[in-house]
Design an enzyme around this catalytic site. Sequence first.
Site, PDB file in Angstrom:
ATOM      1  N   ILE A  16       0.852  -1.206   0.000  1.00  6.30           N
ATOM      2  CA  ILE A  16       0.000   0.000   0.000  1.00  6.30           C
ATOM      3  C   ILE A  16       0.881   1.248   0.000  1.00  6.30           C
ATOM      4  CG2 ILE A  16      -1.831   1.254   1.209  1.00  6.30           C
ATOM      5  CD1 ILE A  16      -2.663  -1.437   2.471  1.00  6.30           C
ATOM      6  N   THR A  40      12.219  -4.873   4.943  1.00  8.10           N
ATOM      7  CA  THR A  40      12.064  -6.267   5.374  1.00  8.10           C
ATOM      8  C   THR A  40      11.754  -7.083   4.118  1.00  8.10           C
ATOM      9  OG1 THR A  40       9.663  -6.162   5.625  1.00  8.10           O
ATOM     10  CG2 THR A  40      11.003  -5.466   7.534  1.00  8.10           C
ATOM     11  N   THR A 137      -6.195  -1.443  10.324  1.00  6.33           N
ATOM     12  CA  THR A 137      -6.959  -2.471   9.608  1.00  6.33           C
ATOM     13  C   THR A 137      -8.314  -2.702  10.260  1.00  6.33           C
ATOM     14  OG1 THR A 137      -6.976  -4.855   9.215  1.00  6.33           O
ATOM     15  CG2 THR A 137      -5.609  -4.125  11.007  1.00  6.33           C
ATOM     16  N   ASP A 138      -9.234  -3.241   9.474  1.00  8.42           N
ATOM     17  CA  ASP A 138     -10.543  -3.611  10.039  1.00  8.42           C
ATOM     18  C   ASP A 138     -10.434  -4.841  10.949  1.00  8.42           C
ATOM     19  OD1 ASP A 138     -10.071  -5.535   8.060  1.00  8.42           O
ATOM     20  OD2 ASP A 138     -12.015  -5.303   7.069  1.00  8.42           O
ATOM     21  N   GLU A 139      -9.294  -5.546  10.868  1.00 11.52           N
ATOM     22  CA  GLU A 139      -9.175  -6.806  11.621  1.00 11.52           C
ATOM     23  C   GLU A 139      -9.170  -6.570  13.132  1.00 11.52           C
ATOM     24  OE1 GLU A 139      -6.486  -9.645   9.871  1.00 11.52           O
ATOM     25  OE2 GLU A 139      -6.669  -8.714   7.901  1.00 11.52           O
ATOM     26  N   TYR A 179      -1.519 -10.639  14.737  1.00 14.25           N
ATOM     27  CA  TYR A 179      -1.435  -9.457  13.869  1.00 14.25           C
ATOM     28  C   TYR A 179      -2.449  -8.399  14.302  1.00 14.25           C
ATOM     29  CZ  TYR A 179      -2.556  -6.490   9.816  1.00 14.25           C
ATOM     30  OH  TYR A 179      -2.838  -5.418   8.996  1.00 14.25           O
ATOM     31  N   LYS A 183      -1.959  -4.602  15.909  1.00 10.52           N
ATOM     32  CA  LYS A 183      -2.462  -3.374  15.273  1.00 10.52           C
ATOM     33  C   LYS A 183      -3.416  -2.642  16.227  1.00 10.52           C
ATOM     34  CE  LYS A 183      -1.859  -1.960  11.626  1.00 10.52           C
ATOM     35  NZ  LYS A 183      -0.815  -1.077  11.039  1.00 10.52           N
ATOM     36  N   ASN A 209      -7.062  -4.970   0.976  1.00  7.86           N
ATOM     37  CA  ASN A 209      -6.698  -4.313  -0.279  1.00  7.86           C
ATOM     38  C   ASN A 209      -6.256  -5.348  -1.305  1.00  7.86           C
ATOM     39  OD1 ASN A 209      -5.270  -1.057   0.424  1.00  7.86           O
ATOM     40  ND2 ASN A 209      -6.805  -2.126   1.593  1.00  7.86           N
ATOM     41  N   LYS A 218      -0.036 -13.144   0.052  1.00 10.01           N
ATOM     42  CA  LYS A 218      -1.435 -12.807   0.291  1.00 10.01           C
ATOM     43  C   LYS A 218      -2.283 -13.464  -0.800  1.00 10.01           C
ATOM     44  CE  LYS A 218      -0.304  -9.963   3.671  1.00 10.01           C
ATOM     45  NZ  LYS A 218       0.059  -8.574   3.605  1.00 10.01           N
ATOM     46  N   ASN A 278     -14.289 -16.330   0.155  1.00 11.15           N
ATOM     47  CA  ASN A 278     -12.995 -16.663  -0.459  1.00 11.15           C
ATOM     48  C   ASN A 278     -13.165 -17.542  -1.696  1.00 11.15           C
ATOM     49  OD1 ASN A 278     -11.623 -15.194   1.448  1.00 11.15           O
ATOM     50  ND2 ASN A 278     -11.100 -16.961   2.726  1.00 11.15           N
TER      51      ASN A 278
HETATM   52  P1  NAD Z   1       3.419  -4.746   3.497  1.00  7.03           P
HETATM   53  O1  NAD Z   1       3.744  -5.906   4.382  1.00  7.03           O
HETATM   54  O2  NAD Z   1       3.270  -4.957   2.023  1.00  7.03           O
HETATM   55  O3  NAD Z   1       4.525  -3.600   3.684  1.00  7.03           O
HETATM   56  C1  NAD Z   1       5.022  -3.233   4.927  1.00  7.03           C
HETATM   57  C2  NAD Z   1       6.215  -2.309   4.710  1.00  7.03           C
HETATM   58  O4  NAD Z   1       6.691  -1.915   6.009  1.00  7.03           O
HETATM   59  C3  NAD Z   1       7.391  -2.966   3.987  1.00  7.03           C
HETATM   60  O5  NAD Z   1       7.906  -2.094   3.012  1.00  7.03           O
HETATM   61  C4  NAD Z   1       8.404  -3.205   5.091  1.00  7.03           C
HETATM   62  O6  NAD Z   1       9.753  -3.182   4.636  1.00  7.03           O
HETATM   63  C5  NAD Z   1       8.102  -2.052   6.027  1.00  7.03           C
HETATM   64  N1  NAD Z   1       8.517  -2.339   7.408  1.00  7.03           N
HETATM   65  C6  NAD Z   1       8.223  -3.454   8.141  1.00  7.03           C
HETATM   66  N2  NAD Z   1       8.820  -3.376   9.347  1.00  7.03           N
HETATM   67  C7  NAD Z   1       9.490  -2.196   9.388  1.00  7.03           C
HETATM   68  C8  NAD Z   1      10.295  -1.552  10.370  1.00  7.03           C
HETATM   69  N3  NAD Z   1      10.533  -2.111  11.557  1.00  7.03           N
HETATM   70  N4  NAD Z   1      10.806  -0.337  10.081  1.00  7.03           N
HETATM   71  C9  NAD Z   1      10.570   0.244   8.883  1.00  7.03           C
HETATM   72  N5  NAD Z   1       9.836  -0.333   7.904  1.00  7.03           N
HETATM   73  C10 NAD Z   1       9.300  -1.534   8.151  1.00  7.03           C
HETATM   74  O7  NAD Z   1       2.107  -4.117   4.131  1.00  7.03           O
HETATM   75  P2  NAD Z   1       0.833  -3.469   3.408  1.00  7.03           P
HETATM   76  O8  NAD Z   1      -0.088  -4.540   2.997  1.00  7.03           O
HETATM   77  O9  NAD Z   1       1.288  -2.460   2.415  1.00  7.03           O
HETATM   78  O10 NAD Z   1       0.174  -2.714   4.647  1.00  7.03           O
HETATM   79  C11 NAD Z   1       0.578  -1.399   4.996  1.00  7.03           C
HETATM   80  C12 NAD Z   1      -0.199  -0.950   6.219  1.00  7.03           C
HETATM   81  O11 NAD Z   1      -1.597  -0.986   5.936  1.00  7.03           O
HETATM   82  C13 NAD Z   1       0.019  -1.848   7.440  1.00  7.03           C
HETATM   83  O12 NAD Z   1       0.087  -1.015   8.570  1.00  7.03           O
HETATM   84  C14 NAD Z   1      -1.220  -2.736   7.475  1.00  7.03           C
HETATM   85  O13 NAD Z   1      -1.522  -3.109   8.797  1.00  7.03           O
HETATM   86  C15 NAD Z   1      -2.266  -1.785   6.900  1.00  7.03           C
HETATM   87  N6  NAD Z   1      -3.388  -2.442   6.198  1.00  7.03           N
HETATM   88  C16 NAD Z   1      -3.162  -3.351   5.194  1.00  7.03           C
HETATM   89  C17 NAD Z   1      -4.239  -3.909   4.507  1.00  7.03           C
HETATM   90  C18 NAD Z   1      -4.028  -4.881   3.382  1.00  7.03           C
HETATM   91  O14 NAD Z   1      -5.006  -5.444   2.872  1.00  7.03           O
HETATM   92  N7  NAD Z   1      -2.814  -5.113   2.914  1.00  7.03           N
HETATM   93  C19 NAD Z   1      -5.541  -3.554   4.851  1.00  7.03           C
HETATM   94  C20 NAD Z   1      -5.737  -2.610   5.880  1.00  7.03           C
HETATM   95  C21 NAD Z   1      -4.658  -2.047   6.534  1.00  7.03           C
HETATM   96  P1  TYD Z   2      -4.984 -12.776   3.249  1.00  8.67           P
HETATM   97  O1  TYD Z   2      -4.706 -12.290   1.861  1.00  8.67           O
HETATM   98  O2  TYD Z   2      -3.880 -13.439   4.008  1.00  8.67           O
HETATM   99  O3  TYD Z   2      -5.593 -11.531   4.051  1.00  8.67           O
HETATM  100  P2  TYD Z   2      -6.254 -11.485   5.549  1.00  8.67           P
HETATM  101  O4  TYD Z   2      -5.905 -12.703   6.278  1.00  8.67           O
HETATM  102  O5  TYD Z   2      -5.588 -10.266   6.126  1.00  8.67           O
HETATM  103  O6  TYD Z   2      -7.720 -11.299   5.329  1.00  8.67           O
HETATM  104  O7  TYD Z   2      -6.182 -13.809   3.184  1.00  8.67           O
HETATM  105  C1  TYD Z   2      -7.448 -13.457   2.658  1.00  8.67           C
HETATM  106  C2  TYD Z   2      -8.382 -14.621   2.924  1.00  8.67           C
HETATM  107  O8  TYD Z   2      -7.953 -15.748   2.148  1.00  8.67           O
HETATM  108  C3  TYD Z   2      -8.375 -15.094   4.376  1.00  8.67           C
HETATM  109  O9  TYD Z   2      -9.696 -15.479   4.748  1.00  8.67           O
HETATM  110  C4  TYD Z   2      -7.457 -16.300   4.366  1.00  8.67           C
HETATM  111  C5  TYD Z   2      -7.657 -16.883   2.974  1.00  8.67           C
HETATM  112  N1  TYD Z   2      -6.466 -17.546   2.391  1.00  8.67           N
HETATM  113  C6  TYD Z   2      -6.586 -18.833   1.862  1.00  8.67           C
HETATM  114  O10 TYD Z   2      -7.668 -19.453   1.879  1.00  8.67           O
HETATM  115  N2  TYD Z   2      -5.476 -19.407   1.340  1.00  8.67           N
HETATM  116  C7  TYD Z   2      -4.270 -18.777   1.294  1.00  8.67           C
HETATM  117  O11 TYD Z   2      -3.261 -19.365   0.810  1.00  8.67           O
HETATM  118  C8  TYD Z   2      -4.171 -17.448   1.825  1.00  8.67           C
HETATM  119  C9  TYD Z   2      -2.858 -16.700   1.800  1.00  8.67           C
HETATM  120  C10 TYD Z   2      -5.304 -16.869   2.347  1.00  8.67           C
END
Ligand code: NAD
Ligand code: TYD
Length: 373
Positions: A16, A40, A137-139, A179, A183, A209, A218, A278
């Site tokens: 994101i 990371t 996050t909504d989680e 997780y 958060k 997302n 993911k 899913n």
């Molecule tokens: P991501 O795992 O793709 O990216 C995380 C980034 O943070 C990476 O670039 C990593 O190098 C950096 N990072 C991790 N630990 C660090 C540290 N100690 N110091 C500096 N940088 C560090 O995550 P994402 O999916 O892009 O999510 C970004 C944010 O949005 C997170 O806070 C997550 O909780 C939140 N979020 C994600 C989703 C989703 O669906 N992906 C939905 C809602 C909220």
């Molecule tokens: P994920 O992308 O890990 O997001 P989150 O757990 O944050 O919602 O998973 C999305 C949904 O898909 C979740 O219900 C778990 C499921 N899932 C599978 O069934 N198989 C997989 O290999 C993964 C990664 C996720």
Amino acid sequence: MSFKRNIIITGGAGFIGCHVVKLFVDKYPEYHIINLDNLTYAGNLANLRDIENRANYTFIKADICDFDRICKLLPEYRVDGFIHLAAESHVDRSIKDPFTFARTNVMGTLSLLQAAKLYWESLPEGYEGKRFYHISTDEVYGALELTCPEGMSSEFTAHKIYGDDFFKETTKYNPHSPYSASKASSDHFVRAFHDTYKMPTIVTNCSNNYGPYQFPEKLIPLFINNIRQRKPLPVYGKGENVRDWLYVEDHARAIDVIFHNGKIAATYNIGGFNEWKNIDIIKVVIKTVDKLLGNPEGHSLDLITYVTDRKGHDLRYAIDSTNLKKELGWEPSLQFEEGIEKTVKWYLDNQEWMDNVTSGDYQRYYEETYRNK
Ligand code: NAD
Ligand code: TYD
């Protein structure tokens, strides 16, 4: 060079974060955008190649937990805003290794908050014109009931909904995974810094997302890649869990609107009004990949493999984002069918990106590009 604002975006090399960095660098040449990321496994600077040489962009490799370093960086760059995305973000990893999640998500957030507090309180104008925006996050809200397993129609969306209840800004926190617990804890610290020190904070809680540059652990990118390689698609449990999916660029747009116009101390829920079981979303992904690869319809359905369920797997997430729409006019711009087609096409067209990520080569990009800069 003097900029109108100096904003640290943490986690800008992640999924994101890279969309947020690119949006801000493009849209606000008058702002200095400082991407602070520790790189990371989830951080990939190749996500930012398009903008890495822009005059208003700086990358800093730093750990958000490194309090002393953050304290030095803030006056050096005269930072007046944070958009904080850096986190450990994958539920399955948190189940195996919860300590890393507490360290980064809780202690890392606290380290940024305390560094910002010390710096901003030392300035003559104090907190005026400052903003600490925390992305969550909504989680954190836990899981909703699946009261209508077949799905029902709704006044809000063209898609089905699977229950009567939604996460609202007022929903009580009830996290279940390490997780989401980490958060939730970080969200509480952010609010505590407003309530205790009057730091101008904002928190947003967003649904799942999807889109380009997501790490292929993911669901959606993992499955697209596995279908292309004819590998099994591991569906947890019965595939009945429901998630609310939002296209990543719509999230980035929401972050822009909220950073600029959101109310201090407010919480905003961001979601897609786009609930999918899913197994249904997996079938859409299969259909789209098969179509774009020129396979006959149904060709990859045989890859679906039901596996042991995730521990503590939350049943249903669904966000009510009407407040954000009413207050700031934001709503998702893309219909899901359009977003998923764009997403699948992006991964198929960017096979090199995927190969670099899965082989680990992407981690060398920093050494080659930034080491001697
Ligand atoms: P991501 O795992 O793709 O990216 C995380 C980034 O943070 C990476 O670039 C990593 O190098 C950096 N990072 C991790 N630990 C660090 C540290 N100690 N110091 C500096 N940088 C560090 O995550 P994402 O999916 O892009 O999510 C970004 C944010 O949005 C997170 O806070 C997550 O909780 C939140 N979020 C994600 C989703 C989703 O669906 N992906 C939905 C809602 C909220
Ligand atoms: P994920 O992308 O890990 O997001 P989150 O757990 O944050 O919602 O998973 C999305 C949904 O898909 C979740 O219900 C778990 C499921 N899932 C599978 O069934 N198989 C997989 O290999 C993964 C990664 C996720």
